[in-house]
Enzyme design. Sequence first.
Site, PDB file in Angstrom:
ATOM      1  N   ASP A   1      52.782  73.058  45.293  1.00 53.88           N
ATOM      2  CA  ASP A   1      53.184  72.534  46.595  1.00 53.88           C
ATOM      3  C   ASP A   1      52.358  71.306  46.941  1.00 53.88           C
ATOM      4  O   ASP A   1      51.185  71.205  46.571  1.00 53.88           O
ATOM      5  CB  ASP A   1      53.001  73.600  47.687  1.00 53.88           C
ATOM      6  CG  ASP A   1      51.536  73.949  47.927  1.00 53.88           C
ATOM      7  OD1 ASP A   1      50.909  73.339  48.801  1.00 53.88           O
ATOM      8  OD2 ASP A   1      51.012  74.839  47.221  1.00 53.88           O
ATOM      9  N   SER A   2      52.987  70.350  47.627  1.00 55.37           N
ATOM     10  CA  SER A   2      52.314  69.167  48.141  1.00 55.37           C
ATOM     11  C   SER A   2      51.561  68.451  47.023  1.00 55.37           C
ATOM     12  O   SER A   2      52.163  68.063  46.023  1.00 55.37           O
ATOM     13  CB  SER A   2      51.391  69.566  49.294  1.00 55.37           C
ATOM     14  OG  SER A   2      50.986  68.441  50.035  1.00 55.37           O
ATOM     15  N   ALA A   3      50.244  68.271  47.154  1.00 51.46           N
ATOM     16  CA  ALA A   3      49.481  67.637  46.078  1.00 51.46           C
ATOM     17  C   ALA A   3      49.571  68.445  44.794  1.00 51.46           C
ATOM     18  O   ALA A   3      49.654  67.878  43.693  1.00 51.46           O
ATOM     19  CB  ALA A   3      48.022  67.475  46.504  1.00 51.46           C
TER      20      ALA A   3
ATOM     21  N   TRP B   1      54.100  66.007  46.547  1.00 49.11           N
ATOM     22  CA  TRP B   1      53.635  64.652  46.849  1.00 49.11           C
ATOM     23  C   TRP B   1      53.588  63.888  45.536  1.00 49.11           C
ATOM     24  O   TRP B   1      52.647  64.025  44.762  1.00 49.11           O
ATOM     25  CB  TRP B   1      52.256  64.713  47.496  1.00 49.11           C
ATOM     26  CG  TRP B   1      51.751  63.397  48.014  1.00 49.11           C
ATOM     27  CD1 TRP B   1      52.472  62.278  48.246  1.00 49.11           C
ATOM     28  CD2 TRP B   1      50.390  63.093  48.374  1.00 49.11           C
ATOM     29  NE1 TRP B   1      51.662  61.273  48.728  1.00 49.11           N
ATOM     30  CE2 TRP B   1      50.392  61.742  48.825  1.00 49.11           C
ATOM     31  CE3 TRP B   1      49.201  63.821  48.370  1.00 49.11           C
ATOM     32  CZ2 TRP B   1      49.214  61.119  49.244  1.00 49.11           C
ATOM     33  CZ3 TRP B   1      48.044  63.193  48.797  1.00 49.11           C
ATOM     34  CH2 TRP B   1      48.047  61.862  49.234  1.00 49.11           C
TER      35      TRP B   1
ATOM     36  N   HIS C   1      55.463  71.016  56.889  1.00 48.33           N
ATOM     37  CA  HIS C   1      55.152  70.803  55.481  1.00 48.33           C
ATOM     38  C   HIS C   1      54.657  72.112  54.855  1.00 48.33           C
ATOM     39  O   HIS C   1      53.778  72.781  55.395  1.00 48.33           O
ATOM     40  CB  HIS C   1      54.073  69.727  55.378  1.00 48.33           C
ATOM     41  CG  HIS C   1      53.668  69.364  53.994  1.00 48.33           C
ATOM     42  ND1 HIS C   1      54.551  68.867  53.052  1.00 48.33           N
ATOM     43  CD2 HIS C   1      52.458  69.415  53.382  1.00 48.33           C
ATOM     44  CE1 HIS C   1      53.895  68.624  51.930  1.00 48.33           C
ATOM     45  NE2 HIS C   1      52.633  68.944  52.105  1.00 48.33           N
TER      46      HIS C   1
END
Length: 313
Positions: A153-155, A183, A277
């Site tokens: 997830d995300s980074a 990301w 997010h």
Amino acid sequence: MSRRLTALNTLLRLIARPRLSHVRDPQEARRDFARTARLVFRAPPYSLWLPGAVRGEAEGAPEIPGLWISCGPVRQRHVILYLHGGGYTTGSPDTHRGMLARLSKLSGLRVFAPDYRLAPEHPAPAALEDAQAAWDGLVALGYEPERIVLAGDSAGGGLAFALLARLCAAGTPPALAIGLAPWVDLAGGGASLAENAGRDALLPAARFEDLVRLYAGTLPRNDVRLSPLYADFPDPPPVLLQVSESEILRDDTLRLEARLRDFGAEVTLQTWPDAPHVFQIFDGWVPEARDALEGAAAEIRRRLAEIAPADQG
């Protein structure tokens, strides 16, 4: 949108987003995230978290610590390699263990979440090298690539797809890749970074440059080790992407979908109109989080059934 999600968005705008806008010390941010995880993030009953480490077979391969996470019966020859988010500067397997225990319960797979190195102490490409080493360690333990699900997830989603590009180039892709609002463009080329700056309930767009500066080090921002949106994905596996339409990283996901389709990937995109997010981490609080995790688990089960329909081990 559920009433619980509406309430969560309000709380995040009042408390979490202002805090993220002002905290500058990565150590303080890590303590905040760890404290929130302990107090807020829920895990299903009978979850199991075991510290462990993996190491590849190559001479001098580093040992990568992490958590083995499971809940209920799991298939022994399959595993999820999950890379946690946190802007490359915060987060850990512990902060995500509740959500990952739920994913284990729903999918029937054990999860290994590596404790990769964080910036600014360890700028890029340290985190990606640790992700690669964790993959190599799972293969050394006997997990075949086609029985590994790669997720983040995300980074951590950015790390997952940077690693996926490497694996595709090597001809050893996983069974499935999953990105929860990954990301994937540290160059900041997505229109949603500005368009959703006022709508995003959690992420302050004004901190984008700060995080990039801490993580990127001396690498150009469009380097594929930082920004896998610009990478090649030859012969990719199926991919599942989940994102909220109101977050600043929305266009990272949408552009990644298009990029993967250009390389022939079978991509499933699931969107929510107004969620924070990585809202999946609020499993147990908002029904949308459980819906998303159930969707991810269903995709995992479907893909593994296609690969080995008679194999339940």
